[in-house]
Design a protein around this motif. Sequence first.
Motif, PDB file in Angstrom:
ATOM      1  N   GLN A  35     -39.372  63.646 -16.942  1.00 28.82           N
ATOM      2  CA  GLN A  35     -40.653  64.339 -17.114  1.00 28.82           C
ATOM      3  C   GLN A  35     -40.549  65.828 -16.811  1.00 28.82           C
ATOM      4  O   GLN A  35     -41.255  66.624 -17.405  1.00 28.82           O
ATOM      5  CB  GLN A  35     -41.727  63.712 -16.234  1.00 28.82           C
ATOM      6  N   LEU A  36     -39.686  66.195 -15.876  1.00 28.87           N
ATOM      7  CA  LEU A  36     -39.497  67.613 -15.547  1.00 28.87           C
ATOM      8  C   LEU A  36     -38.608  68.323 -16.558  1.00 28.87           C
ATOM      9  O   LEU A  36     -38.373  69.519 -16.434  1.00 28.87           O
ATOM     10  CB  LEU A  36     -38.878  67.760 -14.149  1.00 28.87           C
ATOM     11  N   HIS A  81     -36.758  58.853 -13.909  1.00 31.47           N
ATOM     12  CA  HIS A  81     -37.949  58.997 -14.737  1.00 31.47           C
ATOM     13  C   HIS A  81     -38.637  60.345 -14.484  1.00 31.47           C
ATOM     14  O   HIS A  81     -39.050  61.032 -15.409  1.00 31.47           O
ATOM     15  CB  HIS A  81     -38.903  57.843 -14.454  1.00 31.47           C
ATOM     16  N   TYR A  82     -38.729  60.704 -13.215  1.00 33.64           N
ATOM     17  CA  TYR A  82     -39.365  61.984 -12.878  1.00 33.64           C
ATOM     18  C   TYR A  82     -38.537  63.160 -13.399  1.00 33.64           C
ATOM     19  O   TYR A  82     -39.099  64.148 -13.879  1.00 33.64           O
ATOM     20  CB  TYR A  82     -39.568  62.089 -11.366  1.00 33.64           C
ATOM     21  N   LEU A 139     -41.937  57.048  -7.045  1.00 35.18           N
ATOM     22  CA  LEU A 139     -40.790  57.494  -6.242  1.00 35.18           C
ATOM     23  C   LEU A 139     -41.167  57.619  -4.770  1.00 35.18           C
ATOM     24  O   LEU A 139     -40.451  57.135  -3.887  1.00 35.18           O
ATOM     25  CB  LEU A 139     -40.268  58.834  -6.778  1.00 35.18           C
ATOM     26  N   PRO A 153     -44.604  58.716 -12.228  1.00 36.55           N
ATOM     27  CA  PRO A 153     -43.256  58.439 -11.711  1.00 36.55           C
ATOM     28  C   PRO A 153     -43.008  59.038 -10.319  1.00 36.55           C
ATOM     29  O   PRO A 153     -42.308  58.433  -9.507  1.00 36.55           O
ATOM     30  CB  PRO A 153     -42.324  59.082 -12.733  1.00 36.55           C
ATOM     31  N   LEU A 154     -43.603  60.189 -10.028  1.00 39.92           N
ATOM     32  CA  LEU A 154     -43.446  60.766  -8.697  1.00 39.92           C
ATOM     33  C   LEU A 154     -44.179  59.922  -7.652  1.00 39.92           C
ATOM     34  O   LEU A 154     -43.672  59.726  -6.541  1.00 39.92           O
ATOM     35  CB  LEU A 154     -43.938  62.216  -8.658  1.00 39.92           C
ATOM     36  N   ALA A 199     -37.161  55.579 -10.558  1.00 44.81           N
ATOM     37  CA  ALA A 199     -38.305  56.501 -10.512  1.00 44.81           C
ATOM     38  C   ALA A 199     -37.830  57.952 -10.457  1.00 44.81           C
ATOM     39  O   ALA A 199     -38.441  58.826 -11.088  1.00 44.81           O
ATOM     40  CB  ALA A 199     -39.182  56.186  -9.302  1.00 44.81           C
ATOM     41  N   THR A 249     -47.226  63.191 -10.663  1.00 45.89           N
ATOM     42  CA  THR A 249     -47.303  62.321 -11.839  1.00 45.89           C
ATOM     43  C   THR A 249     -47.084  60.863 -11.409  1.00 45.89           C
ATOM     44  O   THR A 249     -46.717  60.588 -10.265  1.00 45.89           O
ATOM     45  CB  THR A 249     -46.235  62.712 -12.874  1.00 45.89           C
ATOM     46  N   VAL A 251     -46.437  63.066 -19.935  1.00 46.20           N
ATOM     47  CA  VAL A 251     -47.184  63.073 -18.675  1.00 46.20           C
ATOM     48  C   VAL A 251     -48.637  62.729 -18.979  1.00 46.20           C
ATOM     49  O   VAL A 251     -49.341  63.496 -19.619  1.00 46.20           O
ATOM     50  CB  VAL A 251     -47.094  64.456 -17.979  1.00 46.20           C
ATOM     51  N   CYS A 293     -41.386  52.780 -16.696  1.00 43.67           N
ATOM     52  CA  CYS A 293     -42.509  52.315 -15.872  1.00 43.67           C
ATOM     53  C   CYS A 293     -42.438  50.807 -15.689  1.00 43.67           C
ATOM     54  O   CYS A 293     -42.708  50.286 -14.610  1.00 43.67           O
ATOM     55  CB  CYS A 293     -43.841  52.698 -16.495  1.00 43.67           C
ATOM     56  N   GLU A 316     -51.627  63.875 -13.949  1.00 45.00           N
ATOM     57  CA  GLU A 316     -50.996  64.892 -13.108  1.00 45.00           C
ATOM     58  C   GLU A 316     -52.042  65.404 -12.117  1.00 45.00           C
ATOM     59  O   GLU A 316     -52.951  66.135 -12.479  1.00 45.00           O
ATOM     60  CB  GLU A 316     -50.458  66.041 -13.955  1.00 45.00           C
TER      61      GLU A 316
END
Length: 140
Positions: free
Chosen positions: A88-89, A84-85, A122, A118-119, A81, A116, A107, A41, A110
């Motif tokens: 998280q996935l 990072h996403y 992105l 990071p999304l 990003a 999230t 997370v 982040c 959401e």
Amino acid sequence: MVKHSEGGRTLIPASFLVSLVAMLGSLYFSEIAGLIPCKLCWYQRILMYPLPLIIVIGAIKNDPYLKYYTRCFSVIGIIIAGYHYLIQLSVVKGTSCGFGTVSCDQVYVEYFNFLTIPLMSLIAFILIFISSFIKDKVKS
């Protein structure tokens, strides 16, 4: 003075607005909501925070290279990003980028069961990147 050879300006207001909202959003999450940013982040913030200022100065000076500056920052931001996403996935496993007690795979927020932080970052970087290619109808 450098002339614009392409006959149109990129969508500077759109880039500025997206970068400003992203910057203020990240400040909201950390300073008001009290969420501590992880290492990735911080890297995304390093790339996003200067963009509103760069865009404003580039627009005022009518800098024909502004699109290249925003593309550079946004491409690097898209990579970080996106990575990072994926963490998280749980697509990228065995990665720990912990910064103190904060882990990059955690997370905190959401929205709509998929959106999230990071999304959101992105999406902001992608929008800034795309807007650097779209031309305004105004002639230079």
